[in-house]
Design a protein around this motif. Structure first.
Motif, PDB file in Angstrom:
ATOM      1  N   TYR A  10       0.813  -1.215   0.000  1.00 23.96           N
ATOM      2  CA  TYR A  10       0.000   0.000   0.000  1.00 23.96           C
ATOM      3  C   TYR A  10       0.847   1.265   0.000  1.00 23.96           C
ATOM      4  CZ  TYR A  10      -4.517  -2.380   0.625  1.00 23.96           C
ATOM      5  OH  TYR A  10      -5.653  -3.143   0.444  1.00 23.96           O
TER       6      TYR A  10
ATOM      7  N   ARG B 282       3.394   1.745  -1.638  1.00 28.09           N
ATOM      8  CA  ARG B 282       3.766   1.979  -3.034  1.00 28.09           C
ATOM      9  C   ARG B 282       2.570   2.436  -3.858  1.00 28.09           C
ATOM     10  NH1 ARG B 282       7.097  -2.359  -1.504  1.00 28.09           N
ATOM     11  NH2 ARG B 282       9.237  -2.185  -2.235  1.00 28.09           N
ATOM     12  N   ALA B 283       1.375   2.073  -3.396  1.00 29.22           N
ATOM     13  CA  ALA B 283       0.170   2.409  -4.171  1.00 29.22           C
ATOM     14  C   ALA B 283      -0.321   3.826  -3.876  1.00 29.22           C
ATOM     15  CB  ALA B 283      -0.939   1.386  -3.884  1.00 29.22           C
ATOM     16  N   TYR B 284      -0.254   4.227  -2.613  1.00 26.85           N
ATOM     17  CA  TYR B 284      -0.798   5.532  -2.207  1.00 26.85           C
ATOM     18  C   TYR B 284       0.322   6.518  -1.914  1.00 26.85           C
ATOM     19  CZ  TYR B 284      -5.324   3.231  -1.563  1.00 26.85           C
ATOM     20  OH  TYR B 284      -6.490   2.538  -1.757  1.00 26.85           O
TER      21      TYR B 284
END
Lengths: 283, 213
Positions: A99, A101-103
């Protein structure tokens, strides 16, 4: 970009073979909490899937923060669905690695703080957790990237009353800055009464009600009358009625009641139940 | 997209560690005069991406990933990148082992051919994975892999003493290909792999973009 409404639903329709979400329109103002209620199969989850991009509407428009391109605003959404799937062998530490890396605004410290607060282990695989614990994980993740709009579909179902109460407090704190908003659907209407500013009621795919909670509770009341007495009531005042051979429980619009009648207070659950019965009764 | 690739790598080490053991066994077999087994292993590496789709579907992660701030293109691309990583790594690993063990030069070419078949398997299977549920896909997948392995079998070398032999590999076309430098062969194979997967990716993207959860 400045916006007034966190969420706008404009004439949304979704057609299935034997069900239709029919011309739904409402708005969620910034900084507010809206409760989405309705019976099983009413269309709440269908509507939430359309809002989050998991499904496409047959017609109509969804606007998030004033933008009709949902995919551009996903980073500002914190979403918890009834069955948010997580890879079974993952644990909180691995999920955190994914997460962050995603947000862009992922807050690792905040995530682990929530885990601690919800009494969740950070190294146990998700396949070993109960449904309630998985739900708490998803809630912790949704709260950990500065989401401007939380969308929660039955997020508190399956949680015990103590943790549900705590999570409602967490939600309340989360929106206290006035910039964040929440759309929450739940069967536990009493939870929604505690936290919501607005109530939206969907019944069999149709929008029955969307208004401020306090206004709804002020506007509607309950009368209990025998079949003989009911004829004295103006039909236009009757919003919903549950009748038996001996008595009728009637949801009324207090502004249209004749003088001399005093309606009891109605809870949101009463309003939902009686509205769903509609305006029909046994003579 | 880095989040999705990270998820795939974590998933591999958490859920599919058995393939590492499988690979070590294959390496040992390849070094001990059973060269055909490494070809099987390389082709099997073409299955990792579609296996990932199955596990995502069963865990519900396919829905969760669609809620993340990543595009449909990135979600689909992550599967292809993950699968291609497996194919290239397993091919490179076996090629390196074979070179170090002093096996006949032709076996490098067989590795490359296996890599192409693995990519073909991936390129055909991934769009199927997006169309059908994991259960419905099983029959189609068995037929597909059977066909590919059946064709690949014609390329399998059999050991005649220390000389590798294969009917198809000894044909004029392949003799011409194998007379090229290994680097040329490798670049040619890479080009085929890329083209196959790009076409497959575009098909998968269209299918995934229309999918509703």
């Amino acid at each position: 970009m400045e916006y007034q409404n966190a969420l706008e639903i404009l004439n949304i329709e979704k057609r299935y073979k034997d069900f239709k979400l029919d011309n739904i329109s409402f708005s969620l103002p910034k900084g507010c909490v809206m409760g989405l209620i309705g019976e099983n199969g009413a269309g709440k989850s269908t509507l939430i899937k359309i809002i989050t991009g998991l499904s496409r509407q047959s017609s109509g428009e969804v606007r998030l923060f004033g933008n009709n391109n949902i995919s551009q605003e996903k980073a500002r959404l914190g979403i918890v669905l009834d069955n948010n799937g997580l890879p079974l062998k993952f644990n909180a530490k691995i999920l955190n690695s994914v997460y962050r890396r995603a947000y862009e605004q992922w807050n690792e410290e905040q995530f682990f703080d929530y885990l601690k607060r919800f009494d969740l282990p950070d190294n146990k695989p998700f396949c070993d957790l109960s449904r309630g614990m998985k739900m708490k994980f998803n809630i912790a993740a949704a709260l950990s990237h500065n989401a401007q709009l939380l969308i929660l579909d039955e997020a508190t179902s399956g949680l015990d009353p103590i943790i549900r109460d705590e999570i409602l407090d967490v939600f309340y704190d989360y929106i206290s800055d006035g910039e964040r908003s929440i759309l929450i659907s739940s069967h536990i209407v009493s939870d929604l009464e505690k936290i919501c500013d607005y109530i939206t009621f969907i019944h069999r795919g149709k929008l029955m009600l969307c208004d401020e909670k306090d206004a709804v509770k002020t506007r509607y009341g309950i009368l209990r009358l025998s079949p003989n007495d009911i004829a004295d009531i103006d039909r236009s005042a009757i919003v919903g009625i549950k009748s038996t051979q001996l008595s009728n429980t009637i949801l009324v619009d207090k502004s249209r009641l004749p003088r001399g009648y005093k309606a009891e207070k109605a809870s949101i659950e009463d309003i939902m139940l009686l509205m769903s019965h509609g305006n029909k009764y046994h003579m | 997209m880095s989040a999705l690739i990270a998820k795939e790598i974590y998933s591999f080490f958490k859920e599919q560690k058995i393939y590492i053991i499988f690979g070590i066994i294959m390496l040992i077999c390849a070094l001990n005069k059973a060269p055909e087994v490494y070809m099987v292993f390389i082709i099997v590496s073409g299955m990792f991406a579609s296996t990932s789709i199955i596990t995502d579907e069963r865990s519900g992660w396919d829905k969760t990933s669609k809620l993340l701030p990543v595009s449909n293109a990135a979600i689909v691309a992550s599967k292809y990148i993950y699968g291609s990583m497996h194919i290239i790594l397993s091919s490179a690993l076996f090629s390196a082992v074979i070179i170090l063990s002093g096996k006949p030069k032709g076996t490098i070419a067989v590795c490359i051919i296996a890599m192409i078949f693995a990519s073909l398997l991936q390129a055909v299977d991934l769009p199927l994975g997006y169309v059908f549920s994991s259960n419905a896909r099983t029959v189609a997948y068995c037929i597909l892999t059977g066909l590919i392995y059946g064709v690949a079998a014609g390329f399998m070398p059999y050991d005649k003493g220390d000389v590798l032999n294969s009917d198809i590999l000894n044909s004029a076309v392949f003799k011409m290909i194998f007379s090229a430098k290994p680097i040329t062969l490798f670049l040619l194979a890479l080009a085929v792999v890329i083209i196959l997967n790009v076409i497959s990716y575009l098909i998968s993207l269209v299918i995934f973009s229309r999918k509703e959860f």
